[in-house]
Design an enzyme around this catalytic site. Structure first.
Site, short mmCIF file in Angstrom:
data_model
loop_
_atom_site.label_atom_id
_atom_site.label_comp_id
_atom_site.label_asym_id
_atom_site.label_seq_id
_atom_site.Cartn_x
_atom_site.Cartn_y
_atom_site.Cartn_z
CB SER A 235 -0.94 0.00 1.21
OG SER A 235 -1.83 -1.08 1.15
CG HIS A 300 -2.64 2.34 3.97
ND1 HIS A 300 -2.22 1.43 4.92
CD2 HIS A 300 -3.44 1.66 3.12
CE1 HIS A 300 -2.74 0.25 4.66
NE2 HIS A 300 -3.48 0.35 3.56
#
Length: 361
Positions: A235, A300
């Protein structure tokens, strides 16, 4: 040619002679290059054209002076846009769509179409997806994905674990493991749909830099802001690419002529939000292997920060010279400072804070 049009060897050609040269050889020139040459002639207010700019154009190179001449040009491109041309093959139309998806200016789209040869192909994104995700997980681990409840989840040599942070490769190799099939699926879809077109336009070197910078920033962000948690998944790199692309669309909204750009942005944001929300929920869900928590979601956010800083600068223009970009050096310096800070944090902060870390797997 130079002695004929520049007898005094000044390195310049008068625009009048330049236009006569274009008219004489217009049938031999690619129409896209001819249009750029006319824009170059019309944009020059000094009545002369740099001979080297002409050579650069014909050899598919663009000097900084040539780019500035085009940027300052007052001539609107009046011929058909690329997508309006008829009789296109499937590959030609695909390349045109890629140009419209990623580049905000028609002059850059035409230059890209004229110079793109698909050699080399977008090998980085395809390789990192197929080999790293499917080949490794499917062949080596005998599973396409490791669930966080699987016995090999924490014992894998690739995952980042706070107790094993001295093993430097884990700050990169954690991208090869995913916490669930939905985690893997969303990352693969975003990576291929966004990463491959970006690599086709900007090249493997720039796209791989953004991706790897996002991956490193993701694991380091976890080691600083969520010190007790492990991390898996790509991610960080995926969010760096997607956030850079979306920010580039927003910043160049009027110039982006791609169809369904609102729908594409909405779909990308929904997928990213769903995956991020799932990661937050999983982080605070009771762990299958207490006292070690589930993977962190901070990777993220680290990827997003890289995307909207370094990524935006890299993707802002086609064929730009990064060494001439002041913002590039500012954001690169900030990134390097963060990496150095995180390294020293990993060396000293864990012992100074006397954290109770989960036991090594």
């Amino acid at each position: 040619l130079l002695s004929q049009f520049d007898p005094d060897n000044t390195g310049y050609i008068s625009t009048e002679k330049f236009r006569s040269l274009l008219q004489r050889h217009s049938s031999e020139l690619d129409p896209h290059k001819l249009e750029v040459l006319l824009a170059l002639a019309d944009s020059n207010s000094e009545g002369r054209i740099c001979y080297q700019d002409f050579v650069n154009l014909m050899s598919n190179k663009r000097s900084n002076s040539f780019r500035q001449a085009i940027l300052q040009g007052n001539r609107r491109l009046c011929s058909k846009a690329l997508l309006e041309e008829t009789g296109l093959s499937l590959s030609q139309r695909l390349i045109r769509h890629v140009a419209y998806e990623t580049l905000p200016r028609e002059i850059d789209r035409k230059w890209y179409y004229d110079s793109y040869t698909c050699c080399p192909p977008p090998w980085f994104m395809i390789t990192i997806t197929i080999v790293a995700f499917f080949l490794y997980n499917g062949v080596v681990l005998d599973r396409f994905v490791l669930q966080v409840s699987h016995p090999l989840y924490l014992k894998n040599a690739l995952l980042y674990h706070p107790q094993l942070r001295a093993q430097a490769w884990r700050y990169l190799t954690y991208i090869f493991l995913h916490a669930g099939i939905e985690h893997l699926g969303l990352n693969v879809v975003l990576q291929l749909l966004v990463g491959v077109p970006l690599e086709m336009v900007h090249g493997a070197a720039r796209i791989s830099f953004v991706y790897v910078a996002g991956v490193v920033a993701g694991s380091l962000a976890v080691s600083v802001a969520d010190m007790r948690a492990p991390v898996v998944g790509s991610s960080g790199g995926v969010y760096a690419l997607v956030s850079a692309h979306l920010a580039n669309i927003v910043m160049n909204w009027s110039g982006m002529k791609c169809q369904f750009k609102l729908l594409r942005m909405a779909v990308a944001l929904i997928c990213m939000s769903f995956e991020f929300g799932r990661a937050v929920w999983l982080r605070f869900h009771p762990s299958a292997y207490p006292p070690c928590p589930h993977p962190s979601f901070m990777a993220h956010l680290g990827g997003v920060m890289v995307g909207i800083t370094l990524g935006v600068i890299i993707l802002r223009n086609y064929e730009q010279r990064l060494q001439d970009q002041t913002l590039w050096w500012i954001f690169l310096s900030i990134y390097i400072i963060f990496v150095l800070f995180a390294i020293f944090w990993n060396i000293f902060a864990y012992s100074l804070l006397d954290l109770k870390l989960p036991p090594p797997p």
